[in-house]
Each structure stands twice: as C-alpha cells, then as structure tokens.
Write an enzyme that holds these catalytic residues in place. Sequence first.
Site, short mmCIF file in Angstrom:
data_model
loop_
_atom_site.label_atom_id
_atom_site.label_comp_id
_atom_site.label_asym_id
_atom_site.label_seq_id
_atom_site.Cartn_x
_atom_site.Cartn_y
_atom_site.Cartn_z
N HIS A 142 0.83 -1.20 0.00
CA HIS A 142 0.00 0.00 0.00
C HIS A 142 0.87 1.25 0.00
CE1 HIS A 142 1.00 -0.52 4.25
NE2 HIS A 142 0.69 0.76 4.44
N ASP A 178 0.65 5.07 1.75
CA ASP A 178 -0.06 5.66 2.89
C ASP A 178 -1.05 6.73 2.45
OD1 ASP A 178 1.20 4.08 4.77
OD2 ASP A 178 2.79 5.54 5.20
N HIS A 195 4.76 0.16 0.22
CA HIS A 195 5.52 -0.59 1.20
C HIS A 195 4.68 -1.71 1.79
CE1 HIS A 195 3.73 2.83 3.36
NE2 HIS A 195 3.65 2.04 4.42
N ARG A 206 6.02 6.26 13.66
CA ARG A 206 6.09 6.88 12.33
C ARG A 206 5.60 8.31 12.39
NH1 ARG A 206 1.85 4.75 8.38
NH2 ARG A 206 0.72 6.54 9.20
#
Length: 318
Positions: free
Chosen positions: A144, A146, A294, A309
Amino acid sequence: MTSTATPTPAPTPATPALRPAQIPPNGLYEGRRVLRRLPDGVAERPYELFDVAPQSATIGAEISGVDLSRPLTPALREELDRALLEWKVLFFRRQHLNSAQQRAFARNWGELETNPLLETGDSDDVVRFDKGASGPPSFENVWHTDVTFRTRPAMGAVLQLREVPERGGDTMWADMAAAYDNLPQEVRDRIDRATAEHDFLPGFRRFYGPERLAPLQDVFPPVSHPVVRTHPQNGRRMLFVNTSFTTRIHGLERAESDELLRLLFQQAHVPEFQVRFRWQAGDIAFWDNRATQHYAVNDYGNARRVAERVAIAGDRPH
C-alpha cells in the site's frame, strides 16, 4: 554433353504438435525488466556529506555518516533530498531518536500530518505501532501507499523501530516508477490519463467496525487521483494505485475496472522493483510516499515489534 541432375532437397522436419495452452491474460509479465533509477536527463552526481550504499538496482540506499539527532544544515538537507529522489527510501542505522528529534528531522520536508485512524505516541503527529500478542491491528502483509484516501496524500514518512523481534519483522518497499516503466505500452496507453477513486473504508474495515468508521466518512469522503501521477520534483511518471485504498477506475464498467486494477496492483509484487530492510532497534527509514508502496512483513508471531512513524503532509497528485 553431360547433364547434371538437381539434387532433391531434404524433407523439412514437421513442426512438433503442442497441446493447446495459454497463460491467462493480464498477469505478471516475464522477461527482462527496465531498471531505470534516474529520470531522463538527470545525471549521476557524487555525494559529499555522507556515504551511500545502494541496496538494490533502483530503490533503497543506506546512508552513513549522518547524525539525525542534530539539526540539518541547508547543504545536508539538500543532499539528503537529492538522495531521497534518487533512491526513494533511505535507511539510517542505529539513530535512536526520541520523538521530538524524529519529528524535527521530518519537519525539514514540511508540515506533519495526523491520522485519527491510528494509535498515537507522544503527540498527535506520531503514530505508534505496538505489535504483539495483544497489539492493535495495523497495515501488515499488504502492499500500500499511505493515506491515498486524502486529497493530499503524505509526501513521505519517517519510521523508527524502537523494539524489534528476534526474527522477522522486515519492511519492503516497491519502486512505482519502475512499476510503471515496465507495463506494456498498450496498458500505459489505457491508464496515462485515467483517474481512480480512493476510499479509506476498504483498508480500515479489516480493523474496525461501523461504530468507529461511520463518523469518519464525512471527514474522509472518496477522492479522485490520477492512476499515473507525475512526481512534482523530478517529473517522473509513477503508478499510483494500491490494494488498500483504490476502489475503481473512473469511466470503466466494474468488471473491466477490477480486471485492470488487479493487473496494476500486481506490479508492486515484482522482486526487481523491491528492496527489503532488516531492522535493528534505533534504525530509521525515510521514504518518498509519492513514489513507493511498502509492505510490513508480519512473520514474527506473538513477538513484540514497536515502531513509531511521523508523516509529512503532501501535495495534490497530478
């Protein structure tokens, strides 16, 4: 007068008969891959302020000689930005940043964004993934990009592993410029001007029920993005659809849209377009969310894996 006889040609062997067999159309394509790391017209230049160790042909480089806990000089920021554009994901070993330092590093590339759908750490703009036997669910085992369900998806993200399992827990990234370059021309002709709908519901329905998701439907209505976006800094054409959030291609019947999307989603699965990173505690990955997908590999059972993150706000794809 002597006559010469023309020799009789040897019989041509019959072509052996083969049984009918055909690979289903719109699968992964075999053969040589076009692995073009730099956009056309961009020349290779050396780096003066750090060392670069490439991790694959087109994507992923380990950067050494930089202490991310210290403020970046303009020259260092410029070189890191160039490295990010060239390699799409940068790895920094054993940095051990606190949340404030991680956020300060990310802010060199823009304002930070929040995500009300994910657990947070020390502040609203730090997402915390604490995985183990009882950790909350999150995006693992799926390719996917983000937050493409936003009008302005994230420009990039800075991820740090604070605790790693003894085995497993790697993250993989895929180069979506290479994914686009290697599509057959007839497929590129179909998608170059196409747009697609992106929606947060398909991705998050796996984790949350209607009570959690319904109030956010007005916050995150479906949005339209180009199927092939142009990188705002270097003009590179990149495939911009993903399994988690892209629901349909506009202007196509549902069956045709589904078939084409399945083909496009598969491009992230090609090993030649990928890099895989084995984490150690304190490592940092900084990736260009515009140019990559990723995949967090959940192969560590009930062991604990803790990551934080920080995401950098982006622009509207075009």
